[in-house]
Scaffold this motif. Structure first.
Motif, PDB file in Angstrom:
ATOM      1  N   THR A 106     -16.907  23.897 -59.420  1.00  0.00           N
ATOM      2  CA  THR A 106     -16.667  22.671 -59.931  1.00  0.00           C
ATOM      3  C   THR A 106     -15.770  22.699 -61.091  1.00  0.00           C
ATOM      4  OG1 THR A 106     -18.790  21.781 -58.690  1.00  0.00           O
ATOM      5  CG2 THR A 106     -17.362  20.443 -60.326  1.00  0.00           C
ATOM      6  N   ALA A 107     -16.041  23.502 -61.979  1.00  0.00           N
ATOM      7  CA  ALA A 107     -15.363  23.364 -63.363  1.00  0.00           C
ATOM      8  C   ALA A 107     -13.861  24.115 -63.039  1.00  0.00           C
ATOM      9  CB  ALA A 107     -16.072  24.207 -64.395  1.00  0.00           C
ATOM     10  N   PHE A 108     -13.862  25.057 -62.062  1.00  0.00           N
ATOM     11  CA  PHE A 108     -12.609  25.715 -61.821  1.00  0.00           C
ATOM     12  C   PHE A 108     -11.820  24.615 -61.206  1.00  0.00           C
ATOM     13  CE2 PHE A 108     -10.755  29.474 -59.525  1.00  0.00           C
ATOM     14  CZ  PHE A 108      -9.258  29.457 -60.154  1.00  0.00           C
ATOM     15  N   ALA A 109     -12.367  23.940 -60.173  1.00  0.00           N
ATOM     16  CA  ALA A 109     -11.512  23.031 -59.395  1.00  0.00           C
ATOM     17  C   ALA A 109     -11.100  21.910 -60.490  1.00  0.00           C
ATOM     18  CB  ALA A 109     -12.550  22.090 -58.439  1.00  0.00           C
ATOM     19  N   THR A 150     -21.262  37.550 -56.654  1.00  0.00           N
ATOM     20  CA  THR A 150     -21.019  38.311 -57.574  1.00  0.00           C
ATOM     21  C   THR A 150     -21.089  37.421 -59.184  1.00  0.00           C
ATOM     22  OG1 THR A 150     -18.700  37.274 -57.461  1.00  0.00           O
ATOM     23  CG2 THR A 150     -19.110  39.687 -56.689  1.00  0.00           C
ATOM     24  N   GLY A 151     -21.988  36.597 -58.737  1.00  0.00           N
ATOM     25  CA  GLY A 151     -22.700  35.783 -60.123  1.00  0.00           C
ATOM     26  C   GLY A 151     -22.156  34.656 -60.582  1.00  0.00           C
ATOM     27  N   TYR A 152     -21.074  33.979 -59.827  1.00  0.00           N
ATOM     28  CA  TYR A 152     -20.496  32.788 -60.156  1.00  0.00           C
ATOM     29  C   TYR A 152     -21.591  31.698 -59.466  1.00  0.00           C
ATOM     30  CZ  TYR A 152     -18.468  32.751 -55.428  1.00  0.00           C
ATOM     31  OH  TYR A 152     -18.164  32.746 -54.199  1.00  0.00           O
ATOM     32  N   THR A 153     -21.626  30.245 -60.055  1.00  0.00           N
ATOM     33  CA  THR A 153     -22.529  29.594 -59.651  1.00  0.00           C
ATOM     34  C   THR A 153     -21.631  28.212 -59.250  1.00  0.00           C
ATOM     35  OG1 THR A 153     -22.403  28.420 -61.848  1.00  0.00           O
ATOM     36  CG2 THR A 153     -24.159  29.961 -61.410  1.00  0.00           C
ATOM     37  N   GLN A 154     -22.368  27.271 -58.547  1.00  0.00           N
ATOM     38  CA  GLN A 154     -21.568  25.948 -58.064  1.00  0.00           C
ATOM     39  C   GLN A 154     -21.173  25.356 -59.265  1.00  0.00           C
ATOM     40  OE1 GLN A 154     -20.783  24.685 -55.201  1.00  0.00           O
ATOM     41  NE2 GLN A 154     -20.022  22.827 -56.202  1.00  0.00           N
ATOM     42  N   ALA A 155     -21.674  25.294 -60.264  1.00  0.00           N
ATOM     43  CA  ALA A 155     -21.096  24.741 -61.732  1.00  0.00           C
ATOM     44  C   ALA A 155     -19.777  25.339 -61.779  1.00  0.00           C
ATOM     45  CB  ALA A 155     -21.950  24.839 -62.827  1.00  0.00           C
ATOM     46  N   LYS A 188     -17.206   7.957 -57.650  1.00  0.00           N
ATOM     47  CA  LYS A 188     -16.619   9.522 -57.714  1.00  0.00           C
ATOM     48  C   LYS A 188     -15.451   9.340 -56.807  1.00  0.00           C
ATOM     49  CE  LYS A 188     -21.012  11.516 -58.558  1.00  0.00           C
ATOM     50  NZ  LYS A 188     -22.047  12.815 -58.092  1.00  0.00           N
ATOM     51  N   LEU A 189     -14.473  10.111 -56.995  1.00  0.00           N
ATOM     52  CA  LEU A 189     -13.256  10.165 -55.956  1.00  0.00           C
ATOM     53  C   LEU A 189     -12.412  11.450 -56.581  1.00  0.00           C
ATOM     54  CD1 LEU A 189     -10.929   8.739 -57.734  1.00  0.00           C
ATOM     55  CD2 LEU A 189     -11.909   6.615 -56.913  1.00  0.00           C
ATOM     56  N   GLY A 190     -11.800  11.905 -55.634  1.00  0.00           N
ATOM     57  CA  GLY A 190     -10.417  12.600 -55.916  1.00  0.00           C
ATOM     58  C   GLY A 190     -10.699  14.320 -55.940  1.00  0.00           C
ATOM     59  N   LEU A 191     -11.982  14.823 -56.471  1.00  0.00           N
ATOM     60  CA  LEU A 191     -11.774  16.218 -56.682  1.00  0.00           C
ATOM     61  C   LEU A 191     -12.072  17.001 -55.373  1.00  0.00           C
ATOM     62  CD1 LEU A 191     -11.782  18.469 -58.856  1.00  0.00           C
ATOM     63  CD2 LEU A 191     -14.272  18.326 -58.864  1.00  0.00           C
ATOM     64  N   ASN A 192     -11.172  18.073 -54.942  1.00  0.00           N
ATOM     65  CA  ASN A 192     -11.629  18.851 -53.888  1.00  0.00           C
ATOM     66  C   ASN A 192     -11.807  20.230 -54.408  1.00  0.00           C
ATOM     67  OD1 ASN A 192     -10.775  20.626 -51.701  1.00  0.00           O
ATOM     68  ND2 ASN A 192     -10.691  18.627 -50.480  1.00  0.00           N
ATOM     69  N   GLU A 193     -12.796  21.027 -53.949  1.00  0.00           N
ATOM     70  CA  GLU A 193     -13.355  22.273 -54.533  1.00  0.00           C
ATOM     71  C   GLU A 193     -12.685  23.398 -53.585  1.00  0.00           C
ATOM     72  OE1 GLU A 193     -17.433  21.743 -55.230  1.00  0.00           O
ATOM     73  OE2 GLU A 193     -17.091  20.754 -56.853  1.00  0.00           O
ATOM     74  N   ASN A 194     -12.130  23.168 -52.461  1.00  0.00           N
ATOM     75  CA  ASN A 194     -11.778  24.232 -51.574  1.00  0.00           C
ATOM     76  C   ASN A 194     -11.060  25.254 -52.148  1.00  0.00           C
ATOM     77  OD1 ASN A 194     -12.986  22.591 -49.509  1.00  0.00           O
ATOM     78  ND2 ASN A 194     -10.991  22.085 -48.462  1.00  0.00           N
ATOM     79  N   LEU A 195     -10.122  24.990 -52.770  1.00  0.00           N
ATOM     80  CA  LEU A 195      -9.091  26.072 -53.291  1.00  0.00           C
ATOM     81  C   LEU A 195      -9.975  26.913 -54.312  1.00  0.00           C
ATOM     82  CD1 LEU A 195      -6.497  27.596 -53.490  1.00  0.00           C
ATOM     83  CD2 LEU A 195      -5.740  25.716 -55.275  1.00  0.00           C
ATOM     84  N   ALA A 196     -10.609  26.243 -55.276  1.00  0.00           N
ATOM     85  CA  ALA A 196     -11.526  26.992 -56.423  1.00  0.00           C
ATOM     86  C   ALA A 196     -12.394  27.907 -55.726  1.00  0.00           C
ATOM     87  CB  ALA A 196     -12.068  25.850 -57.243  1.00  0.00           C
TER      88      ALA A 196
END
Length: 476
Positions: free
Chosen positions: A227-230, A219-224, A198-206
């Motif tokens: 990650t998908a938005f990132a 407001t109903g969004y999940t960790q999934a 695993k490498l590369g993905l950063n979720e801060n902005l999302a």
């Protein structure tokens, strides 16, 4: 009800010494929406992204030369206690970009004939906060406000959101410039060479877009969804200033400081976010998500609540929040319509000024009241706001500065304002008559107590300091 004072201070930045009386406060505010200049002279004269990026690259490349030069240069008292790296930074072109931007922001706020849109600019800049806590951010923080926020506050919220997100400052601050898809062509190539799973993905902005900029917390969004938005946002980076493989894949015409989309960094395939499937190619995928988030009902309520709080108080009236939410949803996030709904609502006009001014609000309203310069050279501007407890473009968090009375109303903060008011009054001396200035600046919020206190002051300077430290002037 002090409608003139509220118009000038709650909606605006305080009355200028040469402002005419406000006859119809609501009409006065509404006219400003059409007269707003997104690029006033003080700001338009500043260098753009390319010059800021060049300053950072020069700082990075010439660090050794700067060490030798610094060794031969005399140090100021302020510099003597600095870390050597900070000392070099204080003398660099990067620091000058920050100081020039801070000075231009203040000069424009003091001189502007449209203080209501200027307050809205500061509101949105804090909503989409970046913080100059990294060397790469110092020069870009002011540019983010000037190039991403100012030109878009009179359009659709979606366009403001996208501009704020795509600016180099946001991409660098939240580490998006180093993010790439875990199954992108670049990641697959690296994995074959280095055997990393695993490498590369950063979720801060999302995460911050969902939590702070659009939907709000819980407001109903999940960790999934995060990650998908990132993954949908991967591929966006900054030319010349990021790190890793992305910099080696830059188009030949990309200039340092440009926001660039690199397809080889983008996560392939469709992403599902908040139950909706997004299968657009490349950069269009992330933009499609942003445009849906911008008109989501939760976003409408989140923005309405923050705006209502800023213009009423810590606990915004539910009726005002509902009215602004409805306007946002009905117009698809048309911001001028939202501002007009705010002006027309009774709640922001109710009661006496009770909201404690932030350090920025207080300092700007003080300087607008004075015909004479109040703080001296532009190099003094960052230090003044640091002393007051609100360093410019340095909230230290993507959440920005708190918009609550308790944040700014402490006894230590009050003493800092008294000290600076006394310093300003001492510099001006008897060249300003506070007895004449107070009725102009306070308008219909002027009280007999303030009038008597100013009249009994031991000196013109003391009278002026008392005006700027008075309970009414400290509030909006």
């Amino acid at each position: 009800m002090s409608t003139q004072y509220l118009a000038a201070n709650r909606f605006g930045l305080g009355r200028r010494w040469d402002d005419p009386a406000i006859g119809d406060p609501r009409a006065w505010l509404t006219r400003q929406l059409g007269a707003f200049d997104p690029a006033p002279a003080a700001i338009a004269a500043l260098p753009g992204r390319a010059a800021i990026a060049a300053a950072y690259l020069g700082y990075r490349e010439d660090r050794q030369a700067m060490r030798r030069e610094a060794a031969d240069m005399p140090m100021s008292e302020e510099e003597k206690g600095m870390d050597p790296e900070l000392r070099r930074l204080s003398r660099s072109e990067i620091r000058r970009h920050y100081v020039d931007a801070a000075s231009a922001r203040l000069a424009n706020a003091v001189a502007t004939p449209t203080p209501f849109p200027e307050r809205l600019t500061q509101f949105w800049a804090n909503h989409f906060a970046v913080s100059a806590d990294k060397i790469t951010m110092i020069g870009f923080a002011g540019n983010h406000e000037f190039e991403a926020i100012r030109p878009n506050i009179m359009g659709k919220f979606a366009d403001l959101l996208i501009a704020a997100m795509r600016h180099p400052a946001m991409l660098l601050y939240l580490d998006q410039a180093q993010s790439f898809g875990p199954d992108s062509p670049v990641a697959q190539r690296v994995r074959r060479r280095q055997k990393q799973a695993k490498l590369g993905l950063n979720e801060n902005l999302a995460r911050e877009i969902l939590e702070l900029h659009t939907l709000g917390v819980r407001t109903g969004y999940t960790q999934a969804d995060v990650t998908a938005f990132a993954k949908a946002l991967t591929g966006l980076t900054v030319a010349g200033l990021g790190k890793g493989a992305g910099q080696r894949l830059m188009p030949a015409d990309a200039r340092p400081g440009d926001t660039v989309f690199i397809a080889q960094l983008h996560e392939p395939g469709a992403q599902t976010i908040l139950g909706k499937r997004y299968d657009q190619p490349g950069a269009r995928q992330g933009e499609a998500v942003l445009r849906d988030l911008a008109v989501h009902p939760a976003t409408a309520a989140h923005i309405a609540t923050k705006l209502a709080r800023h213009f009423t108080g810590d606990t915004p009236p539910p009726a005002l929040v509902e009215r602004l939410t409805a306007d946002f949803r009905q117009t698809g996030g048309d911001l001028p319509s939202l501002y007009r709904a705010l002006i027309a609502s009774p709640e922001p006009w109710a009661g006496a000024p009770t909201m404690f001014k932030s350090p920025w609000d207080w300092a700007v309203s003080t300087m607008r009241a004075l015909k004479l310069p109040a703080i001296g050279e532009k190099q003094n501007v960052p230090a003044i706001f640091t002393q007051l407890g609100q360093p410019l473009w340095r909230p230290g968090s993507p959440a920005g500065y708190d918009d609550l009375v308790a944040t700014w109303a402490g006894s230590a903060a009050l003493m800092q304002r008294v000290e600076i008011a006394s310093r300003i009054a001492g510099r001006i001396g008897d060249r300003v008559d506070a007895r004449k200035l107070a009725p102009l600046i306070l308008a219909d919020a002027m009280t007999p107590d303030i009038e008597q206190a100013i009249a009994r002051a031991d000196s013109p300077g003391q009278a002026l300091a008392m005006l700027f430290a008075s309970p009414v002037f400290l509030r909006r």
